[in-house]
Enzyme design. Structure first.
Site, short mmCIF file in Angstrom:
data_model
loop_
_atom_site.label_atom_id
_atom_site.label_comp_id
_atom_site.label_asym_id
_atom_site.label_seq_id
_atom_site.Cartn_x
_atom_site.Cartn_y
_atom_site.Cartn_z
N GLY A 29 0.92 -1.33 -0.01
CA GLY A 29 0.04 -0.14 -0.22
C GLY A 29 0.70 1.32 0.06
O GLY A 29 2.16 1.28 0.15
N GLU A 76 5.20 2.99 -6.49
CA GLU A 76 4.03 3.27 -7.11
C GLU A 76 3.78 4.52 -7.35
O GLU A 76 2.47 4.86 -7.44
CB GLU A 76 2.91 2.25 -6.48
ZN LIG Z 1 0.05 -2.43 -4.50
#
Ligand SMILES: [Zn+2]
Length: 332
Positions: A29, A76
């Site tokens: 996350g 990310e």
């Molecule tokens: Zn992810």
């Protein structure tokens, strides 16, 4: 606006909430926030989001280059920047792997619509982005077509979900709503059926949404508010029977008889007693002219119609056979 330190503390707080909710395992996350002037705060890579401290939060520029913080930024970040660049009104992005929502993303099944009012108002359609290897530019661009349709919550195929909004808390709430919704959908299947809200009532929700200043592509009016390839996928996984259709009353207040039934003891689907067998989904007739996205719904409607004709013929035969005996009883 809150100070940079305050925002960093909010990011840590949301990381802890995501971890405690089970939306992220290990170091999964990431969270980001637009500070303005081409600067963004984001979470570091390789750290559990449940145990962040403000000192760990990174600063990146418009291209994802790290310009502040000791810890290396999330891998990310390009996904987050794709959102910030495409939607100038968005300030916060939250990405996680909430299990119930990710189950839909893994199954490749779009989350059906027109079932819970809160989801219709605060999220709307939840598209499913194509799969790509996490971290790269191609992966980031998988969400682009959905951002252009103003989606604020997107499933990432075989991966998880990403949500965005003006504030960190609003973006995080989309994830909570999404995962709770997906959990309820999966539980409803176990209970036996899922019912959609009728289209007139969905239109009421859309009007309410508009009055709250919330955007929804369905308010522009050219798309069907409820019939989606995704809904169909979900139904197909539920039962092999044709959809027992909605039977809205003249005021459009009727609820459906359920869009799928429990299988009977021998594994065959059971018809719903008294269910209307007309070709209607969510209170709306499915026209043959609808495109590929509702192809399955249209096919089901045709199957339903065929079944109705066979039932009609069978009823007439049975009636004729039983007629003399019935008349005989009355004669005595
Ligand atoms: Zn992810």
């Amino acid at each position: 606006m809150a100070s940079e330190w305050e925002i960093k503390k909010q990011i840590c707080d949301l990381g802890r909430r995501m971890y405690e909710k089970g939306y992220v395992a290990a170091n999964d996350g990431n969270i980001s926030f637009r500070m303005g002037n081409g600067r963004y705060l984001c979470t570091p890579t390789g750290v559990s989001k449940g145990f962040l401290t403000p000192e760990m939060i990174c600063v990146v520029d418009d291209d994802g280059n790290q310009v502040g913080g000791e810890w290396p930024r999330t891998s990310e970040i390009l996904l987050h920047l794709e959102i910030f660049h495409e939607l100038p009104e968005i300030n916060a992005v939250v990405h996680a792997h909430p299990p119930h929502a990710t189950a839909f993303a893994v199954a490749g099944v779009e989350v059906p619509m027109c079932i819970l009012p809160e989801v219709e108002i605060f999220i709307g359609r939840i598209p499913l982005a194509d799969y790509d290897t996490p971290g790269g530019k191609n992966f980031a661009e998988t969400i682009l077509p959905h951002l252009r349709k103003k989606a604020n919550t997107i499933l990432l195929a075989n991966h998880g979900a990403v949500a965005c909004d003006k504030t960190l808390e609003q973006a995080y709430f989309h994830l909570e709503t999404l995962d709770m919704y997906c959990q309820i959908l999966l539980l409803s299947k176990q209970v036996g059926k899922v019912r959609q809200i009728s289209e007139p009532k969905v239109n009421e929700l859309l009007k309410l949404k508009e009055s709250l200043g919330l955007d929804d592509p369905r308010l522009e009016g050219d798309c069907d508010p409820c019939v989606l390839a995704g809904s169909d996928e979900f139904l197909r996984g539920f039962s092999t029977c044709a959809i027992p259709q909605h039977s809205a009353d003249a005021n459009g207040h009727g609820r459906g008889t359920g869009i799928a039934n429990l299988p009977s003891q021998n594994g065959q689907p059971q018809p719903t007693p008294g269910a209307s067998r007309t070709a209607i989904v969510a209170g709306k007739v499915i026209p043959a002219s609808l495109g590929g996205s509702s192809e399955t719904a249209r096919r089901r409607a045709q199957e339903d119609e065929m079944e109705r004709v066979v039932q009609l013929v069978t009823d007439q035969i049975v009636q004729r056979i039983s007629l003399p005996a019935t008349q005989g009883l009355h004669a005595e």
